[in-house]
Write a protein that holds these residues in place. Structure first.
Motif, PDB file in Angstrom:
ATOM      1  N   SER A   1      -7.256   4.263  -0.548  1.00  0.00           N
ATOM      2  CA  SER A   1      -6.986   2.827  -0.622  1.00  0.00           C
ATOM      3  C   SER A   1      -8.225   2.047  -1.031  1.00  0.00           C
ATOM      4  CB  SER A   1      -6.484   2.318   0.733  1.00  0.00           C
ATOM      5  OG  SER A   1      -5.297   2.982   1.097  1.00  0.00           O
TER       6      SER A   1
ATOM      7  N   ASP B   1      -1.359   0.848  -4.702  1.00  0.00           N
ATOM      8  CA  ASP B   1      -2.663   1.444  -4.992  1.00  0.00           C
ATOM      9  C   ASP B   1      -2.572   2.935  -5.336  1.00  0.00           C
ATOM     10  OD1 ASP B   1      -1.878   1.854  -2.352  1.00  0.00           O
ATOM     11  OD2 ASP B   1      -3.912   1.774  -1.534  1.00  0.00           O
ATOM     12  N   HIS B   2      -1.620   3.655  -4.747  1.00  0.00           N
ATOM     13  CA  HIS B   2      -1.474   5.103  -4.949  1.00  0.00           C
ATOM     14  C   HIS B   2      -0.147   5.512  -4.335  1.00  0.00           C
ATOM     15  CE1 HIS B   2      -2.198   5.378  -0.700  1.00  0.00           C
ATOM     16  NE2 HIS B   2      -3.253   4.618  -0.858  1.00  0.00           N
TER      17      HIS B   2
ATOM     18  N   ASP C   1       0.818  -1.220   0.000  1.00  0.00           N
ATOM     19  CA  ASP C   1       0.000   0.000   0.000  1.00  0.00           C
ATOM     20  C   ASP C   1       0.851   1.269   0.000  1.00  0.00           C
ATOM     21  OD1 ASP C   1      -1.979   2.089   0.849  1.00  0.00           O
ATOM     22  OD2 ASP C   1      -3.256   0.331   1.126  1.00  0.00           O
TER      23      ASP C   1
END
Ligand SMILES: [Zn+2]
Length: 275
Positions: A54, A217-218, A17
Motif C-alpha cells: 500500500s 492500489d493493488h 484499498d
C-alpha cells in the motif's frame, strides 16, 4: 447559471484499498462498473519497480512519481522524499484551494505515524481509526468516514477531496479473496455511490463541474495477501468521469503515476497545473 467558462472545477478522488480488478462487475460493484459507461474504467498495472504494498502504490498515485521519486518501498514511509514530490492534496492546498482529506483505518496516510503522513497538507483532515482489527471494526471505520465525507461534500467547500476506504484490503488479508471479500467490495461500492449522491445533491451542483476518480492500489492473492508480481496482485485499476473524459475514448489512465496529473489538471487552477 454561470457561463461554462466560469464554472468552478471540483475533484473527488476515492481510494479503495486492495480491490482486485477481476472483482469489478455489474453484480458486485455496480457503481464503479458504471464508470465504464459514463467515463473510463480500466486495469492499471503496478509499475514493475514498485512493490505491491500500500505504501509505495499510494505514494505513486498521490505524487505522480514512482519509487525513484518518492522513495517509499513499504508500509513504513520513513525516509521518504515526499518533500520533493508532494501529494496532490498538498499541491492543491498550497495553491490556495480548499481541500478535504478523509481517511479510514490506516494511519500513515493521514497521521504522523510510521513515517507518515503521506498526505502532508489539507485544509481539513479527518481520520477514523478502526476500533479493533476485525472485519466489523474496519467496516465501521469506512462507514464513519463515508458519513463524514458525504456530509462535507453535500454542503461544504472543498475543491479537491480524497476519501480513503480500507476495509476491503483488510478483509482480503483476514479471509482471502472469497465471499467476505466480495461483500466488502460491495459495501465499498455502495459507499462510493453515497459519496456521488452527496456531490449531486449539492445546491450548487448545476453550476459546478466535477471530475470523479476511483482508484485502487493493488489486488490480492486468492488466499489473501500481496507484495509480489502475480497478475491478480499487480493489476490495479482506475475509474474516472468528468469533463473531457469521453466514454469509449482512449484510456485516460494507463499507469498509477498518471493519476495525480489528471487530478490536478482537472482542477484547472494556477499552481496545480503540474506536479
Ligand atoms: Zn493496499
Amino acid at each position: 447559471m454561470l457561463p461554462s467558462g466560469l464554472t468552478l472545477r471540483h475533484v473527488l478522488v476515492v481510494g479503495v484499498d486492495g480491490v482486485r480488478f477481476d472483482l469489478l462487475g455489474p453484480e458486485v460493484t455496480p457503481v464503479i462498473w458504471g464508470f465504464g459507461h459514463d467515463g473510463f474504467l480500466g486495469p492499471v498495472p503496478v509499475d514493475e519497480t514498485t512493490p505491491t504494498w500500500s505504501g509505495p502504490c499510494w505514494a505513486t498515485i498521490a505524487t505522480g512519481h514512482g519509487v525513484d521519486g518518492h522513495g517509499i518501498t513499504g508500509n513504513d514511509l520513513t525516509g521518504h522524499r515526499l518533500a520533493d514530490h508532494p501529494d496532490f492534496v498538498t499541491v492543491a492546498t498550497r495553491a490556495g484551494l480548499p481541500t478535504l482529506l478523509a481517511v479510514s483505518g490506516w494511519p500513515p496516510l493521514a497521521l504522523p505515524e510510521d513515517g507518515g503522513p503521506l498526505f502532508a497538507e489539507a485544509t481539513r483532515r479527518e481520520f477514523v481509526a478502526a476500533a479493533e482489527m476485525s472485519l466489523a471494526g474496519w467496516d465501521a471505520a469506512d462507514e464513519a468516514i463515508t458519513d463524514l465525507a458525504a456530509g462535507v461534500l453535500a454542503q461544504g467547500g472543498p475543491r479537491l477531496s480524497f476519501v480513503y476506504l480500507g476495509a476491503v484490503d483488510i478483509t482480503g488479508h483476514l479471509t482471502g479473496a472469497g465471499a467476505a471479500y466480495r461483500d466488502a467490495a460491495r459495501a465499498a461500492d455502495r459507499r462510493v455511490g453515497r459519496l456521488l449522491d452527496a456531490v449531486r445533491s449539492r445546491p450548487s451542483y448545476e453550476q459546478e463541474s466535477w471530475t470523479i476518480v476511483v482508484v485502487t492500489d493493488h489486488g490480492h492473492l486468492d488466499q489473501g495477501g500481496h507484495g509480489g508480481r502475480e497478475p491478480e496482485v499487480a493489476t490495479a485499476w482506475a475509474a474516472a468521469a468528468g469533463p473531457g473524459i469521453d466514454p469509449g475514448g482512449p484510456p485516460v489512465i494507463t499507469s498509477q503515476d498518471q493519476i495525480a496529473q489528471l487530478v490536478l489538471a482537472a482542477l484547472g487552477h494556477p499552481g496545480t497545473s503540474d506536479i
